[in-house]
Design a protein around this motif. Structure first.
Motif, PDB file in Angstrom:
ATOM      1  N   GLY A  13       0.801  -1.210   0.000  1.00 34.90           N
ATOM      2  CA  GLY A  13       0.000   0.000   0.000  1.00 34.90           C
ATOM      3  C   GLY A  13       0.842   1.271   0.000  1.00 34.90           C
ATOM      4  O   GLY A  13       2.065   1.227   0.149  1.00 34.90           O
ATOM      5  N   GLU A  14       0.201   2.482  -0.196  1.00 34.61           N
ATOM      6  CA  GLU A  14       0.914   3.754  -0.191  1.00 34.61           C
ATOM      7  C   GLU A  14       1.409   4.104   1.205  1.00 34.61           C
ATOM      8  O   GLU A  14       0.812   3.711   2.203  1.00 34.61           O
ATOM      9  N   LYS A  15       2.508   4.909   1.231  1.00 37.78           N
ATOM     10  CA  LYS A  15       3.089   5.310   2.512  1.00 37.78           C
ATOM     11  C   LYS A  15       2.151   6.286   3.223  1.00 37.78           C
ATOM     12  O   LYS A  15       1.657   7.234   2.641  1.00 37.78           O
TER      13      LYS A  15
END
Length: 243
Positions: free
Chosen positions: A61-63
């Motif tokens: 997933g995105e940070k």
């Protein structure tokens, strides 16, 4: 009849073995393939299966946004580093007393120059040459009154110290066409000194001057030609001061 009876018995015996023969034919004799039938419709989807224990991991997933947390306590001081090489010796500074003396002298000089400029602006006419100012209010007087006038203004009777100053002073001449300069031989005849009683370092005497005509010429004037002449101190000529 005997023959018929014989065939009848044979038929009965044959009937007893028909099932066994048919079974043997089904197991040992290949059958011909029939014509394929029409495919049936797809059945309903089955139920969802359970998650596998060893399934493949999903995509990363995105940070996320950085969290807001309190700054932790400072860590322990690390060990001291190695001492570097000794630098070159710097230039010696001025002693504290010298700096103070220099600053005081500068302030005093600027104050004096400002005072001079203020005095110069109080005169009708002034000309600058080097660090000196020649100033005049158009006064015509004898030597004694000239001294008083210049002294009251914080100045002295003008005295050129070189050719340039002499030219500038002469350019301020008016009618009468001569002016006092700060040099006399009152103390000793023939020895002209300035207002501080110091010997002159520059002179511009006309030919055959000074001659102390009738033993009465102890003061000095600069004429319009630039030449100097000794005259009686009672003469009334232009007064120019210097600052």
């Amino acid at each position: 009849m005997a023959v018929l009876k014989h065939y009848l018995c044979a038929a009965l015996i044959l009937i007893q073995f028909v099932p066994d023969l048919l079974a043997a034919s089904d197991s040992s004799c290949p059958a011909l393939a029939g014509v394929p039938g029409t495919p049936g419709h797809n059945g309903s989807p089955g139920r969802d299966g359970r998650d596998g224990r060893d399934g493949f991991p999903g995509l990363k997933g995105e940070k996320g946004d950085p969290g807001i947390g309190a700054q932790g306590p400072p860590g322990k001081m690390g060990p001291a580093g190695l001492i570097g090489p000794k630098g070159e010796k710097g230039n010696s500074g001025l002693p504290g007393g010298d700096v103070q003396h220099t600053l005081t002298a500068d302030v005093k000089y600027l104050t004096e120059r400002l005072t001079v400029v203020e005095k110069v602006l109080g005169f009708q006419t002034f000309k600058k040459v080097g660090k000196k100012y020649f100033v005049s209010d158009g006064l015509v007087a004898n030597f004694e009154n000239a001294q008083i006038f210049c002294s009251d203004a914080g100045a002295k009777i003008a005295l050129p110290r070189n050719e340039d100053e002499n030219k500038v002073l002469v350019s301020m001449n008016n009618i009468p066409k001569s002016m006092f300069i700060g040099a006399t031989d009152k103390e000793k005849e023939g020895l002209f000194v300035d207002m501080d009683n110091q010997p002159l370092t520059f002179t511009k005497w006309r030919t055959n001057e000074p001659n102390d005509y009738k033993d009465q010429e102890d003061c000095t004037v600069a004429e319009i030609t630039g030449g100097w002449n000794d005259v009686p101190c009672s003469a009334k000529v232009n007064v120019v001061c210097e600052l």
